[in-house]
Design a protein around this motif. Structure first.
Motif, PDB file in Angstrom:
ATOM      1  N   PHE A  94      73.345 133.644  62.646  1.00 33.07           N
ATOM      2  CA  PHE A  94      75.059 133.148  62.255  1.00 33.07           C
ATOM      3  C   PHE A  94      74.943 131.814  63.025  1.00 33.07           C
ATOM      4  CE2 PHE A  94      78.963 132.844  60.455  1.00 33.07           C
ATOM      5  CZ  PHE A  94      79.789 132.210  61.331  1.00 33.07           C
TER       6      PHE A  94
ATOM      7  N   LEU B 162      89.616 121.470  73.256  1.00 33.04           N
ATOM      8  CA  LEU B 162      89.824 122.171  71.810  1.00 33.04           C
ATOM      9  C   LEU B 162      90.966 121.182  71.141  1.00 33.04           C
ATOM     10  CD1 LEU B 162      89.431 124.553  69.748  1.00 33.04           C
ATOM     11  CD2 LEU B 162      91.215 125.608  71.056  1.00 33.04           C
TER      12      LEU B 162
ATOM     13  N   ARG C 276      86.114 119.398  65.392  1.00 32.95           N
ATOM     14  CA  ARG C 276      85.771 120.696  65.945  1.00 32.95           C
ATOM     15  C   ARG C 276      84.393 120.724  66.018  1.00 32.95           C
ATOM     16  NH1 ARG C 276      90.218 123.862  65.296  1.00 32.95           N
ATOM     17  NH2 ARG C 276      91.811 123.084  64.070  1.00 32.95           N
TER      18      ARG C 276
ATOM     19  N   HIS D 282      83.305 121.271  69.673  1.00 31.35           N
ATOM     20  CA  HIS D 282      83.705 122.441  70.437  1.00 31.35           C
ATOM     21  C   HIS D 282      82.773 123.716  69.888  1.00 31.35           C
ATOM     22  CE1 HIS D 282      87.209 125.486  70.841  1.00 31.35           C
ATOM     23  NE2 HIS D 282      86.261 125.466  71.785  1.00 31.35           N
TER      24      HIS D 282
ATOM     25  N   LEU E 271      80.711 126.345  71.934  1.00 30.50           N
ATOM     26  CA  LEU E 271      80.972 127.866  71.807  1.00 30.50           C
ATOM     27  C   LEU E 271      79.727 128.590  71.655  1.00 30.50           C
ATOM     28  CD1 LEU E 271      83.967 128.377  69.511  1.00 30.50           C
ATOM     29  CD2 LEU E 271      83.724 129.001  71.921  1.00 30.50           C
ATOM     30  N   TYR E 272      78.882 128.083  70.604  1.00 33.57           N
ATOM     31  CA  TYR E 272      77.510 128.869  70.357  1.00 33.57           C
ATOM     32  C   TYR E 272      76.153 128.462  70.901  1.00 33.57           C
ATOM     33  CZ  TYR E 272      80.366 131.194  66.593  1.00 33.57           C
ATOM     34  OH  TYR E 272      81.283 132.074  65.973  1.00 33.57           O
TER      35      TYR E 272
ATOM     36  N   GLN F 235      84.822 136.348  64.458  1.00 34.11           N
ATOM     37  CA  GLN F 235      84.770 135.981  65.827  1.00 34.11           C
ATOM     38  C   GLN F 235      84.809 134.370  65.822  1.00 34.11           C
ATOM     39  OE1 GLN F 235      80.908 136.479  67.625  1.00 34.11           O
ATOM     40  NE2 GLN F 235      81.644 136.917  69.376  1.00 34.11           N
ATOM     41  N   LEU F 236      84.259 133.853  65.013  1.00 39.92           N
ATOM     42  CA  LEU F 236      84.239 132.313  64.782  1.00 39.92           C
ATOM     43  C   LEU F 236      85.711 131.833  64.957  1.00 39.92           C
ATOM     44  CD1 LEU F 236      82.984 129.409  64.425  1.00 39.92           C
ATOM     45  CD2 LEU F 236      83.192 130.137  62.030  1.00 39.92           C
TER      46      LEU F 236
ATOM     47  N   CYS G  12      87.517 132.677  68.075  1.00 39.96           N
ATOM     48  CA  CYS G  12      87.279 131.732  69.182  1.00 39.96           C
ATOM     49  C   CYS G  12      87.911 130.276  69.151  1.00 39.96           C
ATOM     50  CB  CYS G  12      85.529 131.639  69.361  1.00 39.96           C
ATOM     51  SG  CYS G  12      84.871 132.929  70.095  1.00 39.96           S
ATOM     52  N   MET G  13      88.051 129.973  67.949  1.00 34.35           N
ATOM     53  CA  MET G  13      88.368 128.458  67.533  1.00 34.35           C
ATOM     54  C   MET G  13      90.076 128.596  67.574  1.00 34.35           C
ATOM     55  SD  MET G  13      86.097 126.644  67.183  1.00 34.35           S
ATOM     56  CE  MET G  13      86.278 125.411  66.348  1.00 34.35           C
ATOM     57  N   ARG G  14      90.534 129.873  67.857  1.00 36.96           N
ATOM     58  CA  ARG G  14      92.112 129.646  67.842  1.00 36.96           C
ATOM     59  C   ARG G  14      92.743 129.637  66.745  1.00 36.96           C
ATOM     60  NH1 ARG G  14      93.266 127.075  73.572  1.00 36.96           N
ATOM     61  NH2 ARG G  14      91.414 127.510  74.830  1.00 36.96           N
TER      62      ARG G  14
END
Lengths: 141, 111
Positions: free
Chosen positions: A44, A101, A110, A113, A117-118, B87-88, B91-93
């Motif tokens: 993913f 953010l 985004r 960000h 995150l990943y 989850q994505l 995490c991105m609120r």
């Protein structure tokens, strides 16, 4: 050429036009390769970041010009994935990009960000038309 | 190729996706959402049961839809999302703003 940390389970290089349809097909190929190699834990995150970087390269880097190409190189083994995407644009000043953010009702902006995150690590080249991302196979985000 | 079905009854619209919510699907879906809003929908329910991937374009579309609904006192809900997508969005609120629920925890707007 990017190198995995161990013996590569997957190694793929592609060059596509700046087309959303071609991006979609390439990402489907990446997803299938990762699942076939039992790298589900990274599938993913890898596909998400591949899509993000390919779209950024095609839309922002190459300005949607179908005559300009976006290239992708990916190597993976059981420890993680290394992904590199390059466009034919003039780059951007990645050093000044805000890493904070965006407001939750912001419609765009985004990408950085998502990378943070990943990906365990990300690097831009000097001019900003190439990104390299390292994604581990442990639990994401 | 991903696809979607929009069903509207009065102020309630449900959007069932088949496939990924990504940049390729967004333009057509955006036009369909604009149409349903113009026809008076104020409660939109997105069912992502069959969706594996949600990219930043798809997120942007959901946010824009939420913003449009907020202006008219409406509401968005996104249901049956996969653990990865949940989850994505967390995490991105965005999970709270979009009223997101995961598999097997459907909470229908229609009661």
């Amino acid at each position: 050429m990017i190198q995995p940390s161990g013996k590569a389970t997957i190694s793929l290089r592609r060059e596509i036009r700046s087309s959303l349809a071609e991006i979609h097909l390439l990402c489907a190929e990446i997803r299938a390769l990762l699942l076939a190699a039992n790298l589900e834990n990274a599938a993913f995150a890898t596909e998400l970041l591949a899509r993000e970087s390919l779209c950024n390269g095609a839309i922002h880097g190459n300005m949607g010009n179908l005559d300009k190409k976006v290239s992708l190189e990916i190597c993976a083994d059981q420890t993680g994935v290394c992904l590199q995407v390059t466009d034919e644009g003039n780059g951007f000043n990645w050093r000044t990009q805000c890493s904070a953010l965006r407001e939750s009702d912001s419609v765009s902006g985004r990408g950085i960000h998502l990378y943070a995150l990943y990906a365990d690590r990300m690097e831009f080249n000097e001019i900003g038309n190439q990104i390299t991302l390292w994604i581990s196979t442990k639990a994401n985000a | 190729m991903a696809s979607y079905v929009v069903e509207q009854k009065d102020k309630h619209s449900s959007i069932k996706l088949t496939g990924d919510l990504t940049a390729e699907l967004v333009p057509g879906l955006q036009a369909a959402l604009k149409s349903t809003l113009e026809q008076g929908a104020t409660e939109l329910l997105f069912d992502l049961q069959d969706t594996v991937m949600l990219d930043s374009s798809g997120m942007g579309l959901l946010i824009a839809t939420s913003n449009s609904l907020s202006r008219v006192g409406g509401r968005i809900q996104v249901i049956n999302v996969s653990p990865d997508i949940l989850q994505l969005l967390q995490c991105m609120r965005l999970a709270a703003r979009l009223n997101v629920t995961g598999y097997a925890s459907k909470e229908s707007l229609h009661g």
